[in-house]
Scaffold this active site. Sequence first.
Site, mmCIF file in Angstrom:
data_model
loop_
_atom_site.group_PDB
_atom_site.id
_atom_site.type_symbol
_atom_site.label_atom_id
_atom_site.label_comp_id
_atom_site.label_asym_id
_atom_site.label_seq_id
_atom_site.Cartn_x
_atom_site.Cartn_y
_atom_site.Cartn_z
ATOM 1 C CG HIS A 1 37.344 48.249 47.164
ATOM 2 N ND1 HIS A 1 37.088 47.382 48.149
ATOM 3 C CD2 HIS A 1 37.223 47.190 46.098
ATOM 4 C CE1 HIS A 1 37.547 45.738 48.302
ATOM 5 N NE2 HIS A 1 37.663 46.312 47.158
ATOM 6 C CG ASP A 2 34.110 46.110 45.435
ATOM 7 O OD1 ASP A 2 34.405 46.738 44.649
ATOM 8 O OD2 ASP A 2 34.017 45.158 45.967
ATOM 9 C CG ASP B 1 51.946 57.865 40.134
ATOM 10 O OD1 ASP B 1 51.105 58.306 40.005
ATOM 11 O OD2 ASP B 1 52.141 56.715 40.410
ATOM 12 C CG ASP C 1 38.993 39.206 46.395
ATOM 13 O OD1 ASP C 1 38.417 40.240 46.543
ATOM 14 O OD2 ASP C 1 38.517 38.665 44.736
ATOM 15 C CG ASP D 1 50.486 60.614 43.448
ATOM 16 O OD1 ASP D 1 51.584 59.828 43.709
ATOM 17 O OD2 ASP D 1 49.967 61.787 42.753
ATOM 18 C CG ASP E 1 42.035 43.226 49.303
ATOM 19 O OD1 ASP E 1 41.625 41.461 49.664
ATOM 20 O OD2 ASP E 1 41.119 44.119 49.414
ATOM 21 C CD GLU F 1 34.323 40.138 48.510
ATOM 22 O OE1 GLU F 1 33.847 41.277 48.139
ATOM 23 O OE2 GLU F 1 35.956 39.937 47.957
HETATM 24 O O1 TEU Z 1 34.615 41.601 45.347
HETATM 25 C C1 TEU Z 1 33.888 40.302 44.659
HETATM 26 C C2 TEU Z 1 32.569 40.399 44.726
HETATM 27 O O2 TEU Z 1 32.433 39.000 45.208
HETATM 28 C C3 TEU Z 1 31.976 41.076 44.581
HETATM 29 O O3 TEU Z 1 31.829 42.154 43.318
HETATM 30 C C4 TEU Z 1 31.385 41.589 45.570
HETATM 31 O O4 TEU Z 1 29.659 40.948 46.161
HETATM 32 C C5 TEU Z 1 30.047 43.069 45.532
HETATM 33 O O5 TEU Z 1 30.212 43.930 46.659
HETATM 34 C C6 TEU Z 1 29.487 43.327 43.867
HETATM 35 O O6 TEU Z 1 28.770 44.749 44.740
HETATM 36 C C7 TEU Z 1 35.961 41.169 45.315
HETATM 37 C C8 TEU Z 1 36.941 43.204 45.493
HETATM 38 O O7 TEU Z 1 35.957 42.945 46.499
HETATM 39 C C9 TEU Z 1 35.996 43.999 44.287
HETATM 40 O O8 TEU Z 1 36.896 44.601 43.991
HETATM 41 C C10 TEU Z 1 36.589 43.249 42.908
HETATM 42 O O9 TEU Z 1 36.450 43.141 41.705
HETATM 43 C C11 TEU Z 1 36.324 41.244 42.403
HETATM 44 O O10 TEU Z 1 36.148 41.027 44.657
HETATM 45 C C12 TEU Z 1 37.302 40.100 41.966
HETATM 46 O O11 TEU Z 1 38.503 39.772 42.431
#
Ligand code: TEU
Length: 550
Positions: free
Chosen positions: A317-318, A28, A202, A24, A101, A253
């Site tokens: 990030h997920d 903010d 995505d 950052d 993305d 993805e």
């Molecule tokens: O993720 C889509 C998705 O299918 C994931 O949620 C998934 O399979 C997953 O790993 C669940 O645990 C994408 C993005 O990476 C995510 O950050 C978004 O929230 C989502 O799409 C909606 O756009």
Amino acid sequence: MAAKKRVWWKEAVVYQVYWRSFFDTDGDGIGDLEGVIQKLDYIRDLGVDVIWLNPVYESPDLDNGYDISDYEAIMPKAGTMETWDRLLAETHKRGMKLIMDLVVNHTSDRHPWFIESRSSKDSPKRNWYIWKDAKEGGPPNNWRSYFAPSAWQWDAATGQYYFHSFAVEQPDLNWRNPDVRQAVYGMMRRWLDRGIDGFRLDAIALLAKPEGYPDAERPEDIRYLTNNPGLHDFLREMNEQTFAGYDIVTVGEAAFVAPEEGLKFVGEDRGELDMLFHFEVCDEMPEWDMLRFKRIQRRWYEGLWGKGSNSQFLNNHDHTRQVTRYGNDGAYRVESAKLLATMLHTLPGIPYIYQGEEIGMTGVRFESIEDYDDIAMRNRYAEEVGKGNDPVETLKRLQPLSRDNSRTPMQWDDSPNAGFTSGTPWIKVNPNYRELNAARDLVDPNSIYTYYRKLIKLRKENDVMVYGDFEEWPAYADDEHLYVYTRSLDGVCWLIALNHGDEPAKLALQGSAEIRKRRLLLGNYPVRSEDEEAGVLTLRPHEARIYALE
Ligand code: TEU
């Protein structure tokens, strides 16, 4: 094995920048594009070739940018189009590439397309989204969405339901409508003309919805959302109308995709995408399971090698940080992080590094649901507590897989807020930043960061790591801790020996490895030849070694 076609992106290492948690510069509390620019040298010095930037488009930001309200503007939190242009130029100046993305399965409910679509049943854009009448006074079918108990949201003003695979605020576009597809392709071409080097697409397996929307027998198994007929026609058309003619890379993805289906996305003769993320590990393997992991790797290798490309990753990030979820983030954090890196960079496929992985960042356990930002986590918590489940128990159960585990700010140094911001960070910093940070790792010759640099350099200098055939040693195929395999190309043969366990393990050399001279190329422990027994490798806890067999 079919010879592999050589292309720049197969030789690349990709670094994922979750910009809001990266650096950052305006105080903010949210990372920004200027911050990414300032840290480009850090990324380049790792040896990275390609940066994947999470969504930066205009967005109400309910799902951290995955709810886009204007595809052709930059979210003010991230910066301006001018900053973005500079980011692209500065990335290119350093010999790296930038992929964006892109979320085209759905938009935000604040996107002008949706506002118009919902304004009336006769709106010319009504059919840009998926609207259905109520069935017996309720939703059109029993489907769940990823982030909500139902995939349908009632719109009282027009008296119909609209469809959303994710949150209520993320309505799905109607890909069967050619006007939608043309609008999306035009937008994609404009980004390509700005000079980007590709897209991470995505939720791409969700584009096609099945005819008729039948009820599911087990609504909680949401694979009905994905891989429906028509999907590959859309992808082929997208390729023809956008990617073709540009020297770019695309990665899809693709949830709920097995190798047979995977090849349809990335088959080199199919003209769809270049590579994919499958989720047989991150979505379907909650904790480390060596035998299962080996099986997954074997199947994908057999399915794709010589025909199409895969990606290698254990977190993004997920998903919870890999050393916490799939390694040992306690006594062996450093060794374990290096072992996982060695594995990902030597298995066939393109390795992805998620920011902070290169310093072995770990997951978090926040004390209160208030500290969590993740919409998936918050919605699930509300749903379960709403059903009468105990709040404390529910929090505890949801913590390990919360997406916020990987979203805490990058730990740059041991100054307040880990040097991420001078303000209040949008999400709490992991308290271990005082010991675990990039400043420390940069000057330590034995750090995880230094190890990643060596590993990436090795890939740059040895095409066996990219194009070499993969073969597992059958004698260890059923071993729960040892993973032993070779990569071979044109007479060059590398042996990779990994001990993913907290105890030492012995590995008996066999076949040509017994007689050929071994040269250690990289390992995560010091190895003294006088300690070595003839014909046996003794691997310490979480030890990883890469040998050239001469
Ligand atoms: O993720 C889509 C998705 O299918 C994931 O949620 C998934 O399979 C997953 O790993 C669940 O645990 C994408 C993005 O990476 C995510 O950050 C978004 O929230 C989502 O799409 C909606 O756009």
